[in-house]
Scaffold this motif. Structure first.
Motif, PDB file in Angstrom:
ATOM      1  N   PHE A   1      59.576 -76.733  98.875  1.00 49.45           N
ATOM      2  CA  PHE A   1      59.802 -75.490  98.152  1.00 49.45           C
ATOM      3  C   PHE A   1      58.573 -74.868  97.507  1.00 49.45           C
ATOM      4  O   PHE A   1      58.530 -73.660  97.303  1.00 49.45           O
ATOM      5  CB  PHE A   1      60.860 -75.711  97.064  1.00 49.45           C
ATOM      6  N   THR A  55      58.671 -66.040  95.887  1.00 54.31           N
ATOM      7  CA  THR A  55      59.976 -66.631  95.611  1.00 54.31           C
ATOM      8  C   THR A  55      60.590 -67.153  96.906  1.00 54.31           C
ATOM      9  O   THR A  55      60.402 -66.590  97.984  1.00 54.31           O
ATOM     10  CB  THR A  55      60.931 -65.606  94.973  1.00 54.31           C
ATOM     11  N   TRP A  56      61.360 -68.201  96.761  1.00 52.59           N
ATOM     12  CA  TRP A  56      62.017 -68.823  97.911  1.00 52.59           C
ATOM     13  C   TRP A  56      63.261 -68.033  98.277  1.00 52.59           C
ATOM     14  O   TRP A  56      63.944 -67.471  97.414  1.00 52.59           O
ATOM     15  CB  TRP A  56      62.395 -70.249  97.559  1.00 52.59           C
ATOM     16  N   PHE A 112      63.173 -69.535  92.403  1.00 56.85           N
ATOM     17  CA  PHE A 112      64.432 -69.397  93.143  1.00 56.85           C
ATOM     18  C   PHE A 112      65.235 -68.145  92.769  1.00 56.85           C
ATOM     19  O   PHE A 112      66.228 -67.849  93.415  1.00 56.85           O
ATOM     20  CB  PHE A 112      65.307 -70.629  92.915  1.00 56.85           C
TER      21      PHE A 112
END
Length: 519
Positions: free
Chosen positions: A90, A478-479, A407
Motif C-alpha cells: 500500500f 491515495t490508494w 485510503f
C-alpha cells in the motif's frame, strides 16, 4: 579483553571510518548524499533496513527483556514482518513515485506545510531521544563492563564521534554498504555460546519457566497483553516501518518500486531468525545468571564471559557495527530532515553543495543532543519499555494521518491540522495522567489505539465539516481499487518468484507458523 580483541576492534573502527571518507568524496549531489543516488538494489535495501533496525538498542533490549519478562518482546519483531508486507502493498508505490526526500515532504504534498513541519519536529525529537540516545546508551552498558570507571558521557562522546565522522563523510551510501553480515555473525556467536553454557537447546526449553517462553501472554500481563498486541503493536509498527524517516529513507533510495518491495520483503524474512539469535539467548541466560538485578546488562555479560579471546573482539566489532549503523542512520535521517524540511524551504536558492554542508553541520548538532540525553535513559528502568512507551504517546496521530490520508481522498488540510494538534494535546494529557501523576493505570499498548481513534475521528469530522482540498492535492497520492486492479493485471505476466504478493503471502505464512510454535 585480550590484546587481540582490542586490535580487531581498532582495525574495524579505522577501516569503516576510512571507507566513509572514501565514499564521501563521490557524494556531491543531494540525491547522492541523502538517497544514495536512488540506485540501491533490493539486497542493499533489505540489508540496510535490517542493519538500521537491528541496532545496539535491539541487541541489548531484546536479550534484556527476554531475561526479565520472557520472549514476548519478540512480538514487536514478527509484527514488523507483517507490517513490512502491508508497506509493500500500500505505501511503497506512492512514496517512490512522488520522489520525495523525506516522509514529512510527502505529507506536505498530500495536506499542507503545517503537517510537514509538525512531523519533521516530532521525528527529530524521536531520533534524538530514542534512536540516537538509546543506541549510545547501549554502548555505555557494554563498555561499562570493560571500562567501569569511565563516565557514561565520555563513552557516549567517543561513540557519537565515530558514527558522526562516518555519516559526515559518506551520507546514506556509507550506511547502506555496511555491517548487517557482521552483525548477524556476532549474534549467532552469542546465541551458540549461550545455549552451550546453559546445557543445550532441549535443556533450556524444559528448564526455563514456560510462561517466559510464550509469545502470546494473558490479557492481564503487565508487559505484553495479547489484547494490546492486537490493537497497539501494529500501530507502533506502522509508524516505525511505514512513516519513520530513518527506516523509509532506505526504501526511498531504491532504484524502482520492485527493488523497494523486494528489499522490504528481504528485511522481513531476515527478522524471523531474530527470535533464535537475539531473543532466546536472554532466556538461556536465566539459567547461567539466575540473579542479575537488571536484565539490560545480560548481553554484555554473555559477550565477555562466554566467548574466547579473538571471538570477543569480533563480536564487539559486530556490536559496534549495530551501534554505528543505528547512530549513523539516525544522524543521516535527522540531518536530511533539518536540511530538506527546514533549511531548503527557508532558502530554496541554495545549491546542492551548500545543502550538503548544511546537512553536515546538522549532523554535529544532532550528535551533541543525543550524547547529552543518553546518560539520562538509565533513570527510566527497562530500555525496551522506555522505547516503546515513548512511541505510544507520540506517534498515533501521525499514523492516523497517514492511514486515513492514504485510503480516503476526502481527508483535507484543515482536518490534518486538527488531527495533529488534538492528538498532541490528548497524548500530553494521557502522559501526565498515566506515568507522571498516576491518576490512571493504562498500559502503553492501549494508549496507542486510544490516541489513534481519537486523532482519526477528528480528522474525518473536520474534513467533512470543511471544504475539500483541490483534487490535485490527493491525485496520485491515495490508494484506490482501480490502482490495485491495474497492478494485478501487470503482475499477471510476472513469474511467481518476482511477484511481491506471492512472496509477501509466503512470508505471512512463515511468520504465522513461528508464532504458533511459540504460542
Amino acid at each position: 579483553m585480550a590484546p587481540i580483541d582490542f586490535a580487531i576492534i581498532g582495525v574495524y573502527l579505522v577501516g569503516i571510518t576510512l571507507f566513509g571518507l572514501y565514499i564521501g568524496r563521490r557524494d556531491q549531489s543531494s540525491d547522492s548524499f541523502f538517497l544514495a543516488s536512488r540506485r540501491s538494489t533490493w539486497p542493499v535495501v533489505g540489508l540496510a533496513l535490517l542493519a538500521s533496525n537491528i541496532s545496539s538498542t535491539t541487541l541489548v533490549g531484546l536479550a534484556g527483556a527476554a531475561y526479565s519478562v520472557g520472549i514476548s518482546a519478540y512480538n514487536y519483531e514478527w509484527m514488523g514482518t507483517v507490517v513490512l508486507v502491508f508497506f509493500c502493498v500500500f505505501f511503497i508505490p506512492f512514496l517512490l513515485r512522488a520522489r520525495v526526500y523525506t516522509l514529512p515532504e510527502f505529507l506536505e504534498r498530500r495536506f499542507n506545510g503545517f503537517a510537514r513541519s509538525y512531523f519533521s519536529a516530532v521525528t527529530l525529537f524521536l531520533n534524538i531521544a530514542l534512536n540516537g540516545a538509546a543506541a549510545l546508551y547501549c554502548g555505555v552498558l557494554l563498555f561499562r563492563v570493560v571500562l567501569p570507571d569511565v563516565p557514561a558521557w565520555e563513552v557516549a562522546i567517543v561513540e557519537a564521534l565515530s558514527a558522526g565522522i562516518y555519516t559526515f563523510a559518506g551520507g546514506l551510501r556509507s550506511v547502506l554498504y555496511i555491517q548487517a553480515i557482521l552483525l548477524i555473525v556476532a549474534s549467532i556467536a552469542i546465541s551458540v555460546s549461550s545455549f552451550a553454557h546453559a546445557g543445550g537447546w532441549h535443556h533450556v526449553m524444559s528448564a526455563v519457566d514456560p510462561a517466559k517462553l510464550s509469545l502470546i501472554r494473558p490479557a492481564d500481563d503487565p508487559y505484553m497483553p495479547w489484547t494490546g498486541l492486537l490493537v497497539g503493536a501494529p500501530l507502533l509498527g506502522i509508524y516505525y516501518w511505514c512513516t519513520n524517516q530513518m527506516m523509509v529513507q532506505r526504501v526511498l533510495s531504491a532504484k524502482d518500486v520492485n527493488h523497494g518491495r523486494w528489499g522490504c520483503l528481504l528485511a522481513g524474512a531476515l527478522k524471523l531468525p531474530i527470535l533464535f539469535v537475539m531473543v532466546l539467548p536472554g532466556s538461556a541466560a536465566t539459567l547461567i545468571y539466575p540473579n542479575l538485578e537488571a536484565g539490560d546488562g545480560v548481553y554484555a555479560r554473555l559477550l565477555f564471559d562466554l566467548l574466547p579471546a579473538g571471538v570477543v573482539g569480533l563480536t564487539v566489532a559486530g556490536f559496534l557495527s549495530a551501534l554505528m549503523s543505528s547512530v549513523a542512520s539516525t544522524l543521516n535521517a535527522s540531518s536530511t530532515l533539518i536540511t530538506m524540511d527546514f533549511i531548503r524551504r527557508w532558502r530554496p536558492d541554495l545549491k546542492d553543495a551548500a545543502l550538503v554542508r548544511a546537512s553536515r553541520f546538522a549532523t554535529i548538532l544532532v550528535a551533541i543532543l543525543a550524547v547529552a540525553w543518553a546518560p539520562q535513559i538509565e533513570r527510566f528502568g527497562s530500555l525496551w519499555q522506555y522505547v516503546q512507551g515513548v512511541l505510544a504517546y507520540v506517534v498515533p496521530p501521525i499514523t492516523a494521518l497517514y492511514l486515513v490520508g492514504l485510503f480516503w481522498p476526502r481527508a483535507n488540510s484543515r482536518g490534518a491540522i486538527a488531527c495533529l494538534l488534538s492528538g498532541l494535546a490528548c497524548g500530553m494529557a494521557l502522559f501526565a495522567a498515566n506515568p507522571v501523576l498516576h491518576l490512571i493505570k493504562l498500559h502503553f499498548l492501549y494508549v496507542a489505539p486510544i490516541l489513534f481513534v481519537q486523532s482519526a475521528t477528528v480528522l474525518v469530522l473536520v474534513s467533512l465539516a470543511t471544504d475539500p482540498d483541490p483534487p490535485e492535492k490527493s491525485a496520485g497520492l491515495t490508494w484506490s481499487p482501480a490502482f490495485f486492479r491495474a497492478e494485478t493485471k501487470a503482475l499477471a505476466v510476472q513469474p511467481l518468484w518476482s511477484n511481491y504478493r506471492v512472496l509477501g503471502g509466503a512470508l505471512i505464512l512463515a511468520t504465522a507458523g513461528l508464532v504458533y510454535a511459540f504460542r
